[in-house]
Motif scaffolding. Structure first.
Motif, PDB file in Angstrom:
ATOM      1  N   VAL A  42       0.831  -1.216   0.000  1.00  0.00           N
ATOM      2  CA  VAL A  42       0.000   0.000   0.000  1.00  0.00           C
ATOM      3  C   VAL A  42       0.865   1.265   0.000  1.00  0.00           C
ATOM      4  O   VAL A  42       0.794   2.055  -0.950  1.00  0.00           O
ATOM      5  N   PRO A  43       1.706   1.505   1.011  1.00  0.00           N
ATOM      6  CA  PRO A  43       2.518   2.726   0.965  1.00  0.00           C
ATOM      7  C   PRO A  43       3.560   2.691  -0.158  1.00  0.00           C
ATOM      8  O   PRO A  43       3.918   3.739  -0.710  1.00  0.00           O
ATOM      9  N   SER A  44       4.017   1.504  -0.514  1.00  0.00           N
ATOM     10  CA  SER A  44       5.015   1.394  -1.579  1.00  0.00           C
ATOM     11  C   SER A  44       4.451   1.855  -2.917  1.00  0.00           C
ATOM     12  O   SER A  44       5.127   2.568  -3.676  1.00  0.00           O
ATOM     13  N   ASN A  45       3.215   1.475  -3.213  1.00  0.00           N
ATOM     14  CA  ASN A  45       2.614   1.893  -4.477  1.00  0.00           C
ATOM     15  C   ASN A  45       2.229   3.366  -4.471  1.00  0.00           C
ATOM     16  O   ASN A  45       2.308   4.028  -5.512  1.00  0.00           O
ATOM     17  N   LEU A  62      -2.051   4.545  -7.540  1.00  0.00           N
ATOM     18  CA  LEU A  62      -3.005   4.720  -6.440  1.00  0.00           C
ATOM     19  C   LEU A  62      -4.079   3.635  -6.488  1.00  0.00           C
ATOM     20  O   LEU A  62      -4.479   3.112  -5.445  1.00  0.00           O
ATOM     21  N   TYR A  63      -4.524   3.284  -7.698  1.00  0.00           N
ATOM     22  CA  TYR A  63      -5.489   2.189  -7.822  1.00  0.00           C
ATOM     23  C   TYR A  63      -4.870   0.864  -7.365  1.00  0.00           C
ATOM     24  O   TYR A  63      -5.538   0.049  -6.719  1.00  0.00           O
ATOM     25  N   ILE A  64      -3.617   0.650  -7.678  1.00  0.00           N
ATOM     26  CA  ILE A  64      -2.941  -0.574  -7.219  1.00  0.00           C
ATOM     27  C   ILE A  64      -2.864  -0.575  -5.693  1.00  0.00           C
ATOM     28  O   ILE A  64      -3.135  -1.594  -5.045  1.00  0.00           O
ATOM     29  N   ALA A  65      -2.524   0.572  -5.105  1.00  0.00           N
ATOM     30  CA  ALA A  65      -2.456   0.684  -3.642  1.00  0.00           C
ATOM     31  C   ALA A  65      -3.824   0.413  -3.022  1.00  0.00           C
ATOM     32  O   ALA A  65      -3.935  -0.275  -2.005  1.00  0.00           O
ATOM     33  N   LYS A  66      -4.875   0.939  -3.651  1.00  0.00           N
ATOM     34  CA  LYS A  66      -6.234   0.720  -3.147  1.00  0.00           C
ATOM     35  C   LYS A  66      -6.602  -0.761  -3.216  1.00  0.00           C
ATOM     36  O   LYS A  66      -7.207  -1.307  -2.295  1.00  0.00           O
ATOM     37  N   THR A  95     -10.291  -1.107  10.776  1.00  0.00           N
ATOM     38  CA  THR A  95     -10.748   0.285  10.726  1.00  0.00           C
ATOM     39  C   THR A  95      -9.713   1.161  10.034  1.00  0.00           C
ATOM     40  O   THR A  95     -10.042   2.006   9.198  1.00  0.00           O
ATOM     41  N   LYS A  96      -8.467   0.941  10.361  1.00  0.00           N
ATOM     42  CA  LYS A  96      -7.382   1.727   9.759  1.00  0.00           C
ATOM     43  C   LYS A  96      -7.272   1.440   8.260  1.00  0.00           C
ATOM     44  O   LYS A  96      -7.070   2.357   7.461  1.00  0.00           O
ATOM     45  N   ALA A  97      -7.421   0.190   7.859  1.00  0.00           N
ATOM     46  CA  ALA A  97      -7.364  -0.168   6.435  1.00  0.00           C
ATOM     47  C   ALA A  97      -8.510   0.498   5.671  1.00  0.00           C
ATOM     48  O   ALA A  97      -8.321   0.987   4.553  1.00  0.00           O
ATOM     49  N   THR A  98      -9.691   0.524   6.264  1.00  0.00           N
ATOM     50  CA  THR A  98     -10.838   1.192   5.639  1.00  0.00           C
ATOM     51  C   THR A  98     -10.562   2.682   5.479  1.00  0.00           C
ATOM     52  O   THR A  98     -10.827   3.269   4.426  1.00  0.00           O
ATOM     53  N   PHE A  99     -10.016   3.289   6.505  1.00  0.00           N
ATOM     54  CA  PHE A  99      -9.685   4.711   6.484  1.00  0.00           C
ATOM     55  C   PHE A  99      -8.672   5.008   5.379  1.00  0.00           C
ATOM     56  O   PHE A  99      -8.846   5.955   4.601  1.00  0.00           O
ATOM     57  N   VAL A 100      -7.628   4.196   5.281  1.00  0.00           N
ATOM     58  CA  VAL A 100      -6.607   4.394   4.246  1.00  0.00           C
ATOM     59  C   VAL A 100      -7.213   4.220   2.856  1.00  0.00           C
ATOM     60  O   VAL A 100      -6.945   5.007   1.951  1.00  0.00           O
ATOM     61  N   SER A 101      -8.048   3.214   2.683  1.00  0.00           N
ATOM     62  CA  SER A 101      -8.686   2.985   1.392  1.00  0.00           C
ATOM     63  C   SER A 101      -9.530   4.189   0.974  1.00  0.00           C
ATOM     64  O   SER A 101      -9.503   4.617  -0.192  1.00  0.00           O
ATOM     65  N   LYS A 102     -10.264   4.750   1.922  1.00  0.00           N
ATOM     66  CA  LYS A 102     -11.073   5.937   1.632  1.00  0.00           C
ATOM     67  C   LYS A 102     -10.197   7.142   1.306  1.00  0.00           C
ATOM     68  O   LYS A 102     -10.538   7.956   0.441  1.00  0.00           O
ATOM     69  N   MET A 103      -9.079   7.262   1.984  1.00  0.00           N
ATOM     70  CA  MET A 103      -8.161   8.361   1.691  1.00  0.00           C
ATOM     71  C   MET A 103      -7.586   8.227   0.278  1.00  0.00           C
ATOM     72  O   MET A 103      -7.466   9.221  -0.447  1.00  0.00           O
ATOM     73  N   ILE A 104      -7.230   7.011  -0.105  1.00  0.00           N
ATOM     74  CA  ILE A 104      -6.710   6.783  -1.451  1.00  0.00           C
ATOM     75  C   ILE A 104      -7.781   7.128  -2.483  1.00  0.00           C
ATOM     76  O   ILE A 104      -7.497   7.800  -3.486  1.00  0.00           O
ATOM     77  N   ALA A 105      -9.016   6.690  -2.238  1.00  0.00           N
ATOM     78  CA  ALA A 105     -10.124   7.003  -3.156  1.00  0.00           C
ATOM     79  C   ALA A 105     -10.300   8.510  -3.288  1.00  0.00           C
ATOM     80  O   ALA A 105     -10.527   9.021  -4.394  1.00  0.00           O
ATOM     81  N   SER A 106     -10.184   9.226  -2.193  1.00  0.00           N
ATOM     82  CA  SER A 106     -10.317  10.682  -2.229  1.00  0.00           C
ATOM     83  C   SER A 106      -9.204  11.324  -3.040  1.00  0.00           C
ATOM     84  O   SER A 106      -9.445  12.277  -3.792  1.00  0.00           O
ATOM     85  N   LEU A 107      -7.997  10.815  -2.903  1.00  0.00           N
ATOM     86  CA  LEU A 107      -6.879  11.361  -3.675  1.00  0.00           C
ATOM     87  C   LEU A 107      -7.059  11.073  -5.165  1.00  0.00           C
ATOM     88  O   LEU A 107      -6.799  11.936  -6.002  1.00  0.00           O
ATOM     89  N   ILE A 108      -7.533   9.878  -5.491  1.00  0.00           N
ATOM     90  CA  ILE A 108      -7.817   9.555  -6.892  1.00  0.00           C
ATOM     91  C   ILE A 108      -8.868  10.516  -7.432  1.00  0.00           C
ATOM     92  O   ILE A 108      -8.715  11.087  -8.518  1.00  0.00           O
TER      93      ILE A 108
END
Length: 129
Positions: A42-45, A62-66, A95-108
């Motif tokens: 996730v952070p690597s991508n 970012l899609y790969i990270a998501k 919960t943290k994984a969900t939060f990160v996924s939502k953050m990635i979606a927002s950045l996309i």
């Protein structure tokens, strides 16, 4: 590196570190390896995408990270259900994984104006978040 200033990268990095450490005692080496790989991905991508030259390339990573975040979420559920993670640790990481996924979606969405996901409902401990 500029990507280190991104909150999404910081959160993904912390998630990877926490997941990596939480699964260390697990004797199911194949699941442990999968969790570690997806967590680190996730952070690597995010970082790799930010080092690219174009928005299109950045968004691709970012899609790969998501996707890796979704993979990690599933593996954490399995680790919890198999008894490798206690409920509290699993709930925190999910919960943290969900939060990160939502953050990635927002950045996309910010970068391209949309994301290939409708508003998704994620379930953690029978609660929709």
């Amino acid at each position: 590196m500029e990507y280190e200033k991104l909150r999404v990268w910081q959160e993904a990095y912390a998630l990877a570190s926490e997941a990596y450490k939480a699964i260390t005692p697990c004797k199911d080496y194949s699941l442990k390896d999968q969790i570690r790989r997806s967590a680190v991905s996730v952070p690597s991508n995010i970082a790799e995408g930010e080092e690219r030259e174009t928005v299109k390339e950045s968004v691709r990573f970012l899609y790969i990270a998501k996707g890796s975040c979704g993979e990690l979420y599933t593996q954490l559920l399995l680790a919890r259900d198999f008894g490798y993670l206690d409920e509290s640790t699993a709930s925190h990481l999910l919960t943290k994984a969900t939060f990160v996924s939502k953050m990635i979606a927002s950045l996309i969405k910010y970068r391209v104006g949309n994301v290939k996901e409708a508003d998704a409902a994620y379930h953690v401990d029978n609660k929709i978040i």
